[in-house]
Design a protein around this motif. Structure first.
Motif, mmCIF file in Angstrom:
data_model
loop_
_atom_site.group_PDB
_atom_site.id
_atom_site.type_symbol
_atom_site.label_atom_id
_atom_site.label_comp_id
_atom_site.label_asym_id
_atom_site.label_seq_id
_atom_site.Cartn_x
_atom_site.Cartn_y
_atom_site.Cartn_z
ATOM 1 N N SER A 69 0.951 -1.486 0.262
ATOM 2 C CA SER A 69 -0.085 -0.014 0.198
ATOM 3 C C SER A 69 0.866 1.477 0.410
ATOM 4 O O SER A 69 0.569 2.062 -0.935
ATOM 5 N N MET A 70 1.891 0.919 0.313
ATOM 6 C CA MET A 70 3.652 2.317 0.772
ATOM 7 C C MET A 70 2.849 2.536 -1.005
ATOM 8 O O MET A 70 2.747 3.962 -0.982
ATOM 9 N N TYR A 71 2.983 1.913 -2.122
ATOM 10 C CA TYR A 71 3.631 2.168 -3.409
ATOM 11 C C TYR A 71 2.043 3.533 -3.912
ATOM 12 O O TYR A 71 1.792 3.917 -5.073
ATOM 13 N N SER A 72 0.623 2.897 -3.177
ATOM 14 C CA SER A 72 -0.126 3.565 -3.839
ATOM 15 C C SER A 72 -0.257 4.725 -3.304
ATOM 16 O O SER A 72 -1.241 5.717 -3.842
ATOM 17 N N ARG A 73 0.133 4.765 -2.241
ATOM 18 C CA ARG A 73 -0.381 6.045 -1.014
ATOM 19 C C ARG A 73 0.800 7.246 -1.660
ATOM 20 O O ARG A 73 1.000 8.264 -0.378
ATOM 21 N N CYS A 74 2.580 7.091 -1.907
ATOM 22 C CA CYS A 74 3.341 7.601 -1.604
ATOM 23 C C CYS A 74 3.002 9.001 -2.753
ATOM 24 O O CYS A 74 1.887 8.789 -3.075
ATOM 25 N N GLU A 75 3.656 9.875 -1.983
ATOM 26 C CA GLU A 75 3.325 11.386 -2.370
ATOM 27 C C GLU A 75 3.396 11.941 -3.912
ATOM 28 O O GLU A 75 2.742 11.871 -5.015
ATOM 29 N N ARG A 76 3.920 10.698 -4.532
ATOM 30 C CA ARG A 76 4.586 10.641 -6.114
ATOM 31 C C ARG A 76 4.177 10.447 -6.789
ATOM 32 O O ARG A 76 3.297 10.374 -7.584
ATOM 33 N N MET A 77 3.012 9.457 -6.531
ATOM 34 C CA MET A 77 1.915 8.651 -7.302
ATOM 35 C C MET A 77 0.310 9.399 -7.020
ATOM 36 O O MET A 77 0.223 9.715 -7.549
ATOM 37 N N ALA A 78 0.445 9.836 -5.340
ATOM 38 C CA ALA A 78 -1.104 10.704 -5.089
ATOM 39 C C ALA A 78 -0.945 11.776 -5.642
ATOM 40 O O ALA A 78 -1.709 12.474 -6.078
ATOM 41 N N THR A 79 0.259 12.787 -5.793
ATOM 42 C CA THR A 79 0.675 14.141 -6.526
ATOM 43 C C THR A 79 0.194 14.047 -7.858
ATOM 44 O O THR A 79 -0.206 14.957 -8.768
ATOM 45 N N SER A 80 0.680 12.491 -9.006
ATOM 46 C CA SER A 80 0.556 12.575 -10.231
ATOM 47 C C SER A 80 -0.865 12.684 -10.629
ATOM 48 O O SER A 80 -1.649 12.944 -11.268
ATOM 49 N N ALA A 81 -0.801 11.879 -9.391
ATOM 50 C CA ALA A 81 -2.477 11.549 -10.041
ATOM 51 C C ALA A 81 -3.831 12.473 -10.131
ATOM 52 O O ALA A 81 -4.729 12.981 -10.678
ATOM 53 N N ASP A 82 -3.374 13.525 -8.837
ATOM 54 C CA ASP A 82 -4.118 14.298 -9.151
ATOM 55 C C ASP A 82 -4.011 15.615 -10.045
ATOM 56 O O ASP A 82 -4.923 16.091 -10.788
ATOM 57 N N GLN A 83 -3.006 15.476 -10.094
ATOM 58 C CA GLN A 83 -2.631 16.552 -12.037
ATOM 59 C C GLN A 83 -2.899 15.644 -13.222
ATOM 60 O O GLN A 83 -3.750 17.140 -13.591
ATOM 61 N N ILE A 84 -3.225 14.831 -13.348
ATOM 62 C CA ILE A 84 -3.826 14.216 -13.885
ATOM 63 C C ILE A 84 -5.063 14.196 -14.216
ATOM 64 O O ILE A 84 -5.998 14.748 -15.077
#
Length: 266
Positions: A69-84
Motif C-alpha cells: 500500500s505504500m506504493y499507491s499512497r506515496c506522494e509521488r503517485m498521489a500528486t501525479s494522479a491529482d495532476q492528471i
C-alpha cells in the motif's frame, strides 16, 4: 510529480511512461513483497483467455499500512494522479497482475472505463498506473495501447469469447487511426494511462514472468452515485515517498525474525 511536457503527452496520447519512477531498491522491495505475500496467491482470480492461456489477478480496494500500500499512497503517485485528474485523487483500487511463464493469458482490447462505467461513475475521470515488477517485453506479453484512442470516448463492452472487451468492430476501425504501441518497460518504470485508452496484451510465451502492480485512482468529484464494486470518495491516507523504504526496512527485519504476517487484502 509530472512535468508540463509529461502532462501534455498524457492529454494528447492518453498515456505517458515515467522511467524509474521507483528506484532499484524500491523496485526490488516491490518484487520481493509481491512474490512472498501469500495473500497474493491465495486471493488470486484466474482469467482464461479462450486460447489456452490463463492470467491471475489479485485485487483490493482498501488501503492498509503494509508495504504494497505504500506504493499507491506515496506522494509521488498521489500528486501525479491529482495532476492528471485535475482534482483530489483517491484510491479506487489496486491489483497485482500475474502473467506466469508460458501460460500467462492474453487480454483483448478494452477500456477500464468500459467496466467502471457500470460502477456508476458519471465521468471517465479515473486513471491507472501500471508499475513494472518484472521486465515487460513483447515476448512476455507487455501492454499494447492504441495511441490517442482515449479521444474516442467510451466504447460499448460486450462478451467476446471468455472475456468482456470493447466492441471488436470499433476496435478494428480504431486501429486504422490510432497507432499501435508496444509499451516495453523495466522494473520500477511506470505507465500512467487514461481510463478510456484502448489497451490489450498478448500471451506470455517466454520463460520469464510478467508481474505488475496497477494502482487506480478516481477523482473526488467523480465518486460513484450508486452501487459500486469500488469505494466512494474517501480521503487517501498519503505518505511521504520515504515511507516505502522505511516500511521495507521494518518488513525485512520482521522477515528475518520470522514475525511477519501479511496484511489482509480486503
Amino acid at each position: 510529480m509530472l512535468t508540463a511536457s509529461q502532462l501534455a503527452q498524457f492529454n494528447n496520447d492518453g498515456y505517458v511512461v515515467v522511467k524509474q519512477l521507483f528506484d532499484e531498491e524500491e523496485a526490488e522491495l516491490l518484487r520481493t513483497a509481491a512474490r512472498q505475500d501469500p495473500s497474493i496467491a491465495q486471493k488470486a482470480l484466474e482469467r482464461e483467455d479462450g486460447e489456452g492461456g490463463k492470467s491471475k489477478i489479485t485485487l483490493w480496494n482498501d488501503e492498509d499500512d503494509g508495504l504494497l500500500s505504500m506504493y499507491s499512497r506515496c506522494e509521488r503517485m498521489a500528486t501525479s494522479a491529482d495532476q492528471i485528474l485535475g482534482d483530489e485523487a483517491y484510491h479506487w483500487h489496486s491489483k497485482m497482475m500475474q502473467k506466469e511463464p508460458f501460460v500467462g493469458g492474453a487480454w483483448i482490447w478494452h477500456q477500464d472505463y468500459g467496466y467502471w462505467y457500470n460502477d456508476t461513475c458519471l465521468f471517465p475521470q479515473l486513471v491507472s498506473c501500471f508499475i513494472a515488477i518484472d521486465p515487460s517485453t513483447k515476448e512476455n506479453g507487455c501492454l499494447q495501447v492504441l495511441k490517442g484512442s482515449h479521444h474516442l470516448g467510451r466504447i460499448d463492452h460486450i462478451r467476446v469469447g471468455q472475456q468482456t472487451g470493447a466492441d471488436p468492430e470499433r476496435c478494428k476501425e480504431a486501429e486504422k487511426h490510432c497507432p499501435l504501441e508496444y509499451v516495453t518497460m523495466e522494473p520500477g518504470d511506470a505507465l500512467w494511462f487514461h481510463s478510456n485508452l484502448l489497451h490489450r496484451s498478448d500471451q506470455n510465451t517466454s520463460p520469464n514472468p510478467r508481474w505488475a502492480l496497477i494502482c487506480c485512482y478516481n477523482a473526488k468529484r467523480n465518486s460513484p452515485y450508486g452501487k459500486s464494486n469500488h469505494p466512494c470518495y474517501t480521503p487517501m491516507r498519503r505518505v511521504a515517498d520515504s515511507a516505502i523504504k522505511e516500511t521495507g526496512l521494518k518488513w525485512r527485519r520482521q522477515l528475518r525474525n520470522g514475525s511477519w504476517m501479511p496484511a489482509p487484502l480486503l
